[in-house]
Scaffold this motif. Structure first.
Motif, PDB file in Angstrom:
ATOM      1  N   LYS A 151      32.185 -22.640 -18.260  1.00 62.44           N
ATOM      2  CA  LYS A 151      31.115 -21.244 -17.534  1.00 62.44           C
ATOM      3  C   LYS A 151      30.832 -22.117 -16.775  1.00 62.44           C
ATOM      4  N   ALA A 152      29.885 -23.232 -16.604  1.00 58.42           N
ATOM      5  CA  ALA A 152      29.344 -23.648 -15.225  1.00 58.42           C
ATOM      6  C   ALA A 152      30.435 -23.879 -14.557  1.00 58.42           C
ATOM      7  N   ALA A 208      33.187 -22.251 -14.486  1.00 55.44           N
ATOM      8  CA  ALA A 208      33.811 -21.381 -13.566  1.00 55.44           C
ATOM      9  C   ALA A 208      32.661 -19.680 -12.551  1.00 55.44           C
ATOM     10  N   THR A 209      31.386 -20.249 -12.812  1.00 54.12           N
ATOM     11  CA  THR A 209      30.267 -18.985 -12.170  1.00 54.12           C
ATOM     12  C   THR A 209      29.762 -20.151 -11.126  1.00 54.12           C
ATOM     13  N   GLY A 210      30.137 -21.300 -10.451  1.00 55.63           N
ATOM     14  CA  GLY A 210      29.950 -21.836  -9.627  1.00 55.63           C
ATOM     15  C   GLY A 210      30.320 -21.360  -8.357  1.00 55.63           C
ATOM     16  N   THR A 211      29.670 -22.022  -6.688  1.00 56.55           N
ATOM     17  CA  THR A 211      30.011 -21.245  -6.027  1.00 56.55           C
ATOM     18  C   THR A 211      31.705 -22.358  -5.575  1.00 56.55           C
ATOM     19  N   ALA A 238      35.435 -18.054 -20.267  1.00 56.04           N
ATOM     20  CA  ALA A 238      34.841 -17.964 -19.037  1.00 56.04           C
ATOM     21  C   ALA A 238      35.514 -16.864 -18.430  1.00 56.04           C
ATOM     22  N   SER A 239      35.553 -16.338 -16.992  1.00 53.06           N
ATOM     23  CA  SER A 239      36.915 -16.428 -16.470  1.00 53.06           C
ATOM     24  C   SER A 239      36.706 -16.129 -15.121  1.00 53.06           C
ATOM     25  N   THR A 240      38.062 -16.628 -14.579  1.00 56.45           N
ATOM     26  CA  THR A 240      38.579 -17.107 -13.630  1.00 56.45           C
ATOM     27  C   THR A 240      40.170 -17.013 -13.393  1.00 56.45           C
ATOM     28  N   SER A 290      38.006  -8.883  -5.969  1.00 54.99           N
ATOM     29  CA  SER A 290      36.456  -9.114  -6.170  1.00 54.99           C
ATOM     30  C   SER A 290      36.632  -9.255  -7.686  1.00 54.99           C
ATOM     31  N   SER A 291      37.319  -9.250  -9.187  1.00 56.36           N
ATOM     32  CA  SER A 291      38.026  -9.428 -10.093  1.00 56.36           C
ATOM     33  C   SER A 291      38.426 -11.125 -10.054  1.00 56.36           C
ATOM     34  N   SER A 292      38.194 -11.621 -11.182  1.00 56.98           N
ATOM     35  CA  SER A 292      39.892 -11.561 -11.418  1.00 56.98           C
ATOM     36  C   SER A 292      40.892 -11.834 -11.873  1.00 56.98           C
TER      37      SER A 292
END
Length: 341
Positions: A140-141, A143-146, A159-161, A318-320
């Motif tokens: 999760k972290a 996938a949402t990182g920079t 998570a979404s990638t 913008s979306s996966s």
């Protein structure tokens, strides 16, 4: 009970303050600028270590300070499938002027997590990942990182990638339907790594085919080693419910079956039909040659690398994006088909 907030991530300004310099000096030190005095650079590097500072990917991108490198983490470099994927990734990255840092997780989640952390720290501009466990919470972290992440072969379930995969269920159905077309009725499935989403999908495709054809109940052998394969298959083939065909879910299970057949003097294509999932070059050298479902391994590598490079440059959706590539059945002789001259 008061819940403490997570520690604030250090900024470039925090490093500058700790080192007693301006933000521009910190930036120049990070990027190896020649006009920073060595004593000043030492203070900046010490502050970076003390604060555990990591340059923000988005900030680097806006200032043109990309490393021109990406990370690639696969479970096993010895696996022919991942070797082909890795080669395609490196060729695609090289064509765009990028270097690939390649690592193998050895199917160990702790090794994979450490490799992701190291690549993020050093840093690379993006990471291509074949996750050991698509459901693990640490993803999760990630996938949402920079740092942009694209997964290959297995999508992240928590998570979404972006991801690039193949038609696992459809490929399994293709294999089993071919066996049914040969008149096979007692079809067993041999699986390894059955915890993986990809293998679950292949098993599901196998089971669907048997139900729809109203054949005897599915028999799935979930194996973890060659020794276990030999023991389990010997018991199955010496029982009163001996199968007349096998569907194997990946390269490892296919190779274990071939080795076990050799010891038991069983000939694929005559004594029992065999179709595997994954196709590798040496299957044509085995006698009889192995019928198998071919994954577009090179295209998986090329497409995932292109997708990641688009994310790095900021010119993608913008979306996966979840991309699923088709597979094909390569017919040889292990399934009972006649050799084509």
């Amino acid at each position: 009970m008061h819940k403490s907030s997570p520690p604030k991530r250090a900024t470039l300004e925090d490093v500058a303050k700790a080192a007693g310099v301006g933000p521009m000096t910190v930036s120049r030190t990070i990027n190896g600028h020649p006009y920073v005095a060595e004593e000043t650079a030492k203070r900046v590097r010490a502050a970076i270590r003390q604060l555990d500072y990591r340059p923000n990917h988005a900030a680097r991108m806006l200032t043109g300070q990309l490393s021109r490198s990406i990370g690639l983490i696969v479970p096993d470099l010895a696996d022919p499938f991942f070797s082909v994927v890795s080669h395609a990734v490196q060729e695609t990255a090289r064509e765009s002027g990028y270097l690939v840092w390649l690592a193998a997780s050895n199917d160990d989640l702790s090794i994979e997590a450490a490799q992701v952390e190291q690549m993020t720290h050093h840093p690379v501009d993006g990471i291509l990942l074949v996750p050991v466990d698509s459901r693990d919470r640490y993803l999760k972290a990630v996938a949402t990182g920079t740092t942009p992440v694209v997964t290959i072969d297995r999508y992240i379930e928590v998570a979404s990638t972006d991801s690039v995969e193949v038609e696992n269920r459809a490929g399994a159905r293709m294999a089993v339907e071919h066996l049914i077309g040969h008149g096979r009725r007692r079809i067993a499935c041999v699986a390894t790594n059955s915890h993986l989403r990809t293998i679950k999908e292949r098993i599901a495709g196998y089971e669907e085919c048997l139900r729809e054809a109203r054949l005897p109940r599915a028999k799935v052998l979930q194996l973890s080693s060659l020794a276990e394969a030999k023991t389990t298959m010997a018991a199955l083939f010496n029982s009163g419910n001996r199968p007349d065909a096998l569907f194997t879910t990946n390269n490892a299970s296919t190779i274990w079956v071939i080795e076990t057949f050799r010891e038991m003097n069983i000939e694929a294509g005559k004594d029992v039909a065999l179709v595997g999932f994954d196709d590798v070059d040496f299957y044509t050298l085995i006698r009889p040659p192995i019928t198998s479902v071919r994954q577009p391994a090179a295209e998986l590598g090329r497409m995932s690398a292109r997708l990641l490079l688009q994310r790095i440059k900021g010119d993608s959706a913008s979306s996966s994006v979840r991309t699923v590539l088709p597979v094909s059945l390569v017919i040889r002789e292990s399934c009972g088909c006649e050799r084509k001259e």
